[in-house]
Enzyme design. Structure first.
Site, PDB file in Angstrom:
ATOM      1  N   SER A  83       0.834  -1.209   0.000  1.00 50.14           N
ATOM      2  CA  SER A  83       0.000   0.000   0.000  1.00 50.14           C
ATOM      3  C   SER A  83       0.867   1.257   0.000  1.00 50.14           C
ATOM      4  O   SER A  83       0.614   2.202  -0.745  1.00 50.14           O
ATOM      5  CB  SER A  83      -0.926   0.011   1.218  1.00 50.14           C
ATOM      6  OG  SER A  83      -1.842  -1.049   1.174  1.00 50.14           O
ATOM      7  N   ARG A 125       0.825   7.894   5.989  1.00 54.78           N
ATOM      8  CA  ARG A 125      -0.024   7.045   6.818  1.00 54.78           C
ATOM      9  C   ARG A 125      -1.468   7.543   6.833  1.00 54.78           C
ATOM     10  O   ARG A 125      -2.407   6.736   6.871  1.00 54.78           O
ATOM     11  CB  ARG A 125       0.527   6.945   8.251  1.00 54.78           C
ATOM     12  CG  ARG A 125      -0.225   5.924   9.111  1.00 54.78           C
ATOM     13  CD  ARG A 125       0.605   5.404  10.254  1.00 54.78           C
ATOM     14  NE  ARG A 125       1.725   4.602   9.809  1.00 54.78           N
ATOM     15  CZ  ARG A 125       1.648   3.307   9.478  1.00 54.78           C
ATOM     16  NH1 ARG A 125       0.488   2.668   9.519  1.00 54.78           N
ATOM     17  NH2 ARG A 125       2.730   2.655   9.113  1.00 54.78           N
ATOM     18  N   HIS A 155      -2.843   6.396   3.633  1.00 48.12           N
ATOM     19  CA  HIS A 155      -3.066   4.949   3.734  1.00 48.12           C
ATOM     20  C   HIS A 155      -4.367   4.649   4.471  1.00 48.12           C
ATOM     21  O   HIS A 155      -5.115   3.734   4.110  1.00 48.12           O
ATOM     22  CB  HIS A 155      -1.883   4.324   4.473  1.00 48.12           C
ATOM     23  CG  HIS A 155      -2.029   2.860   4.746  1.00 48.12           C
ATOM     24  ND1 HIS A 155      -2.343   2.360   5.991  1.00 48.12           N
ATOM     25  CD2 HIS A 155      -1.907   1.785   3.934  1.00 48.12           C
ATOM     26  CE1 HIS A 155      -2.404   1.039   5.930  1.00 48.12           C
ATOM     27  NE2 HIS A 155      -2.143   0.667   4.696  1.00 48.12           N
TER      28      HIS A 155
END
Length: 213
Positions: free
Chosen positions: A16, A39, A42
């Protein structure tokens, strides 16, 4: 389908992040901010966070110091608290609370005619001098933080201000940016408890890696 099911969670996360880096293309991110921004992307699958996450000049450094010395993290929602990595918190000797459902908070909010999120800020500001306040839902929490700082209360070491919504959200975030308190803020309407937790986790992992934990 069988091959897909064999991919481990760690492999999924690694892949990812590789996709995120690829899709960011030639966009240059600040090296300290990049792990946090990625993050959040994500967590949300929303690349607009590459542009709308604001970091005060000292935000990451202050966060690292606070976490290293066992910060007390207070969130405005149970959802944000649930999403924060407890193992990483424990490694650093950090504690975490959410006061939104406490009886005393509910009673004070009712008697004063204000939100529980606002009263939760009052409670948090009294309980620690190494405080990181995390807001993913309630702009009234950000407004109360600004009010207390204006009155001379010791500010948190870091404010993560990423509430999502329409009423007072944008203005409340700008108040925190203008306050001078170290902060990470999602400008505009976007945010949420999942984004708030992702930012905290990214900071925890940064400190973990720096200490070789």
């Amino acid at each position: 389908m069988t091959d897909i099911l064999k991919i481990s969670p760690m492999e999924i996360e690694k892949k990812s992040f590789e996709i995120i880096t690829e899709e960011l293309g030639e966009k240059i991110l600040d090296s300290e901010q990049a792990p946090i921004i990625k993050r959040v992307i994500h967590t949300s699958a929303d690349f607009e966070y590459a542009d709308n996450l604001y970091f005060s000049p000292d935000a990451i450094e202050q966060a690292k110091k606070a976490l290293t010395y066992g910060a007390h993290i207070v969130t405005d929602t149970k959802m944000a608290m649930a999403g924060i990595n407890k193992k990483s918190l424990s490694k650093l000797g950090c504690t975490i609370d959410c006061f939104i459902q406490d009886e005393d908070v509910a009673e004070q909010a009712k008697s004063k005619g204000v939100t529980r999120a606002s009263v939760s800020v009052d409670k948090a500001m009294e309980c620690s001098d190494n405080l990181i306040y995390v807001v993913g839902n309630a702009p009234t929490a950000l407004i109360r933080l600004k009010e207390l700082m204006d009155k001379g209360n010791i500010p948190p070491k870091l404010i993560i201000g990423v509430p999502v919504g329409f009423v007072n959200v944008v203005a409340a975030k700008e108040l925190i940016i203008e306050s001078g308190c170290p902060c990470i803020v999602s400008r505009g309407r976007k945010g949420g408890s999942n984004v708030a937790a992702a930012i905290v986790n990214a900071l925890l992992y940064i400190v973990d890696e720096s200490r070789g934990m």
